[in-house]
Design an enzyme around this catalytic site. Structure first.
Site, short mmCIF file in Angstrom:
data_model
loop_
_atom_site.label_atom_id
_atom_site.label_comp_id
_atom_site.label_asym_id
_atom_site.label_seq_id
_atom_site.Cartn_x
_atom_site.Cartn_y
_atom_site.Cartn_z
N LEU A 34 0.77 -1.16 0.18
CA LEU A 34 -0.13 -0.14 -0.11
C LEU A 34 0.90 1.22 0.05
O LEU A 34 2.15 1.23 0.49
CB LEU A 34 -1.08 0.07 1.20
N PHE A 76 5.17 6.28 -12.11
CA PHE A 76 6.36 6.26 -11.37
C PHE A 76 7.59 6.77 -12.35
O PHE A 76 8.72 6.76 -12.27
CB PHE A 76 7.11 5.22 -10.88
N CYS A 112 9.58 4.58 3.62
CA CYS A 112 9.76 3.25 2.63
C CYS A 112 10.76 3.37 2.03
O CYS A 112 11.90 2.69 2.37
CB CYS A 112 8.43 2.71 2.30
N LYS A 114 4.85 13.34 0.24
CA LYS A 114 3.91 13.30 -0.91
C LYS A 114 2.55 13.86 -0.55
O LYS A 114 2.25 14.03 0.61
CB LYS A 114 3.87 11.90 -1.51
C1 UDX Z 1 6.17 -0.05 9.16
C2 UDX Z 1 7.40 -0.36 8.92
O1 UDX Z 1 8.07 0.88 9.27
C3 UDX Z 1 7.80 -0.52 7.31
O2 UDX Z 1 8.84 -0.95 7.17
C4 UDX Z 1 6.76 -1.35 6.95
O3 UDX Z 1 6.51 -1.29 5.44
C5 UDX Z 1 5.31 -1.06 7.53
O4 UDX Z 1 5.29 -1.03 8.60
P1 UDX Z 1 4.60 2.16 9.33
O5 UDX Z 1 3.24 1.52 9.39
O6 UDX Z 1 4.73 3.38 8.36
O7 UDX Z 1 5.85 1.17 8.66
O8 UDX Z 1 5.48 2.22 10.75
P2 UDX Z 1 5.13 3.36 11.83
O9 UDX Z 1 3.87 4.35 11.39
O10 UDX Z 1 6.24 3.70 12.44
O11 UDX Z 1 4.29 2.39 13.02
C6 UDX Z 1 4.68 1.33 13.65
C7 UDX Z 1 3.91 1.02 14.69
O12 UDX Z 1 4.28 -0.01 15.56
C8 UDX Z 1 4.13 2.27 15.92
O13 UDX Z 1 2.62 2.77 16.16
C9 UDX Z 1 4.69 1.77 17.16
O14 UDX Z 1 4.17 2.33 18.18
C10 UDX Z 1 4.27 0.07 16.90
N1 UDX Z 1 5.25 -0.55 17.59
C11 UDX Z 1 6.62 -0.60 17.46
C12 UDX Z 1 4.65 -1.61 18.64
O15 UDX Z 1 3.60 -1.67 18.84
N2 UDX Z 1 5.56 -2.30 19.27
C13 UDX Z 1 7.13 -2.27 19.11
O16 UDX Z 1 7.58 -2.89 19.79
C14 UDX Z 1 7.39 -1.31 18.26
C1 UDX Z 2 5.83 3.41 -1.29
C2 UDX Z 2 5.44 2.19 -2.47
O1 UDX Z 2 4.92 2.80 -3.57
C3 UDX Z 2 4.57 1.05 -1.76
O2 UDX Z 2 4.15 0.19 -2.70
C4 UDX Z 2 4.96 0.69 -0.42
O3 UDX Z 2 4.22 -0.29 0.38
C5 UDX Z 2 5.68 1.68 0.47
O4 UDX Z 2 6.32 2.88 -0.06
P1 UDX Z 2 4.74 5.37 -0.33
O5 UDX Z 2 6.17 5.68 0.20
O6 UDX Z 2 3.53 5.54 0.60
O7 UDX Z 2 4.67 3.95 -1.22
O8 UDX Z 2 4.44 6.46 -1.64
P2 UDX Z 2 4.73 6.38 -3.20
O9 UDX Z 2 3.46 6.93 -3.80
O10 UDX Z 2 5.52 5.36 -3.71
O11 UDX Z 2 5.81 7.87 -3.41
C6 UDX Z 2 7.20 7.58 -2.91
C7 UDX Z 2 7.98 8.79 -2.96
O12 UDX Z 2 8.21 8.76 -4.36
C8 UDX Z 2 7.26 10.14 -2.72
O13 UDX Z 2 8.21 11.05 -2.09
C9 UDX Z 2 6.78 10.67 -4.00
O14 UDX Z 2 6.75 12.18 -4.38
C10 UDX Z 2 7.93 9.88 -4.91
N1 UDX Z 2 7.53 9.66 -6.32
C11 UDX Z 2 6.71 8.85 -6.75
C12 UDX Z 2 8.21 10.60 -7.40
O15 UDX Z 2 9.06 11.46 -7.10
N2 UDX Z 2 7.78 10.22 -8.67
C13 UDX Z 2 6.84 9.37 -9.08
O16 UDX Z 2 6.92 9.19 -10.34
C14 UDX Z 2 6.33 8.67 -7.92
#
Ligand code: UDX
Ligand code: UDX
Length: 482
Positions: free
Chosen positions: A152, A268, A279, A339
């Site tokens: 996602l 992209f 990510c 973004k």
């Molecule tokens: C996370 C990962 O960072 C990413 O690599 C993966 O692709 C998707 O899940 P994201 O959901 O964006 O990404 O992370 P974040 O928003 O930081 O949420 C992680 C959550 O885990 C936080 O709410 C944190 O409090 C929780 N957490 C972390 C726990 O509940 N237990 C822990 O031990 C550590």
């Molecule tokens: C990304 C992956 O798309 C998703 O599949 C994965 O699960 C998590 O990481 P996300 O980081 O939420 O998702 O956003 P994405 O829409 O991929 O954009 C990533 C970054 O690339 C943003 O900073 C966006 O501005 C930039 N981007 C994206 C560009 O500069 N050019 C493009 O054509 C597309």
């Protein structure tokens, strides 16, 4: 099915809400007790379209919240791990949260359960999780570990989850396969899409979501390779844009030509100030360290990161060229999130560029529709000003910078903007407008991979002034072509 989702961040909370939406009883678990209390009270800790509706729809019935991993695991048949895997100082992914959650799960495994790794992790993490479970006393007949990476994107997370391009099931045994098929059946058989009240996805009415079954290691590799490939595509097009800009070509035209080839595809290929977010930056570096640990030299990934960071610097150079000097310049900035469509400022190119401009002595007044609260953590009030809207951010400014691709920025009232600004200089790091449109509106409009356009209707003073190394094209004003 009764499912626990451990980690209620961007991926975890959306996954929990969507799993409830397709019919499962879900416990969303997080170590952050304040976050859980807020969620129980009905607050939504992240900006993500459709998520408030789903939380509203299922909170308290199919979706509950807890900060106890062991209780949630004991009550569940499957447990998804969605905790953070942030980058450590050496660029390696920090897997300590995954490990600590796995050790907590171990003590609650009283019957066969599926443990699903959904956080983005390096290949072979499934094996490490199995080892941790055994080390903490789990009975091997009481668990299977599978990989089910999430693809996602922030901003479209709910529809990306419910209408996936593919569901990757990384399974090493039949129990895992049967459980994952059971969990995603409403999507794979398409029954969810035919339900009344199902979340629609414009232009999509799939029969059923596509499933790709692999072993766990391949699934882990699919995720890293996918993110690194997409990041590479962005760095590639940014390099092409730099060439286009230097020679007076037009990156939009180039992308149209490139993207028309189905082997390349149009997605992209948006040139700009580079990628950010939680990510791509960390996954490219994590994948690079995976290669290194395998004794494989993969310099391409280091180059993807180098180009991405250079893009931010070349944008600052573009601002400096447009304004000659930066010290004392008053800049308006539209966009703080990495973004459009999210409040997430993690690894945001916009934030990095603002920090660079502040270092050079400029002052900044910024506006973002959703990310200003989170931006305050990294750009405390006083370091920059926060505006209430786009026009306030532009008022009496020497230039306006567009740093995040929020759709609403492309709908701005240009005459109103022109009137508000001290100098009609716009530097667009996301190519939200067309050069001809902006020239016609009387702006000196710098963008990525396209030439600066000067129209005859612009102050004759500007004709012939060399505004930047960027190629300049003289456009007849509309009137004169009459
Ligand atoms: C996370 C990962 O960072 C990413 O690599 C993966 O692709 C998707 O899940 P994201 O959901 O964006 O990404 O992370 P974040 O928003 O930081 O949420 C992680 C959550 O885990 C936080 O709410 C944190 O409090 C929780 N957490 C972390 C726990 O509940 N237990 C822990 O031990 C550590
Ligand atoms: C990304 C992956 O798309 C998703 O599949 C994965 O699960 C998590 O990481 P996300 O980081 O939420 O998702 O956003 P994405 O829409 O991929 O954009 C990533 C970054 O690339 C943003 O900073 C966006 O501005 C930039 N981007 C994206 C560009 O500069 N050019 C493009 O054509 C597309």
């Amino acid at each position: 099915m009764r499912i626990a989702v451990v980690g209620s961040g961007y991926v975890g909370l959306v996954s929990a809400a969507c799993l409830a939406e397709i019919g499962h009883d879900v416990i969303s678990v997080d170590a952050d007790v304040q976050k859980i209390a807020d969620l129980k009270r009905g607050e939504v800790p992240i900006h993500e379209q459709l998520l408030p509706q789903l939380l509203q729809r299922h909170r308290g019935n199919r979706l509950t919240f807890s900060s106890s991993v062991s209780t949630a695991v004991a009550e569940s048949e499957a447990v998804f791990i969605t905790v953070g895997t942030p980058q450590d100082d050496s660029g390696e992914p920090d897997l300590s949260y995954v490990e600590s959650v796995a050790s907590e799960i171990a003590s609650a495994l009283t019957a066969p359960k599926l443990i699903v790794e959904k956080s983005t992790v390096p290949v072979c993490t499934c094996e490490s999780i199995r080892k941790v479970l055994l080390l903490h006393g789990a009975d091997p007949s009481h668990f299977s570990v599978a990989s089910n990476p999430e693809f996602l994107r922030e901003g479209t997370a709910v529809t990306d989850f419910l209408y996936p391009d593919r569901i990757v099931m990384g399974v090493d045994d039949d129990f895992s396969a049967a459980m994952l098929y059971g969990i995603y059946r409403p999507l794979t058989e398409g029954t969810y899409y035919r339900e009344e009240g199902a979340i629609p996805c414009p232009g999509l009415q799939p029969e059923g979501a596509r499933v790709i079954v692999t072993n766990a290691k391949s699934a882990e590799l699919i995720k890293h390779a996918s993110n690194a490939f997409l990041a590479m595509k962005i760095s590639y097009i940014n390099m092409v844009a730099n060439i286009a800009e230097t020679v007076g070509a037009d990156i939009d035209q180039v992308c149209a030509g490139l993207g028309a080839d189905p082997r390349i595809g149009p997605q992209f290929l948006k040139a700009g100030i580079g990628y950010g977010g939680s990510c791509f930056p960390k996954d490219v570096s994590a994948f690079h360290s995976v290669a290194t640990q395998c004794g494989i030299d993969f310099p391409l990934l280091a180059e993807v990161t180098r180009i991405n960071l250079a893009q931010r610097r070349s944008f600052v150079k573009k601002v400096r060229t447009a304004l000659w000097t930066l010290r004392g310049k008053r800049l308006g900035v539209l966009g703080l999130a990495f973004k459009g469509g999210t409040d997430d400022v993690r690894e945001s190119p916009a934030i990095a560029i603002i920090q660079e401009l502040l270092k050079e002595g400029a002052s900044v007044c910024a506006y973002d529709p959703a990310a200003m609260l989170k931006a305050r953590d990294v750009l405390p009030p006083g370091s920059i000003d926060y505006a209430e809207n786009e026009y306030q951010a532009a008022a009496q400014r020497d230039a306006l910078l567009l740093l995040t691709d929020w759709e609403r920025f492309a709908q701005l009232d240009l005459p109103k903007l022109h009137k508000a600004m001290k100098l009609p200089i716009i530097i667009d790091g996301r190519n939200l407008f067309s050069p001809s449109q902006m020239a016609a509106a009387g702006f000196l409009y710098y963008s990525m991979g396209r030439a600066l356009q000067i129209t005859e209707s612009m102050p004759s003073l500007w004709h012939g002034i060399h505004f930047s190394p960027q190629a300049i094209t003289m456009q007849p004003t509309r009137a004169s072509t009459a």
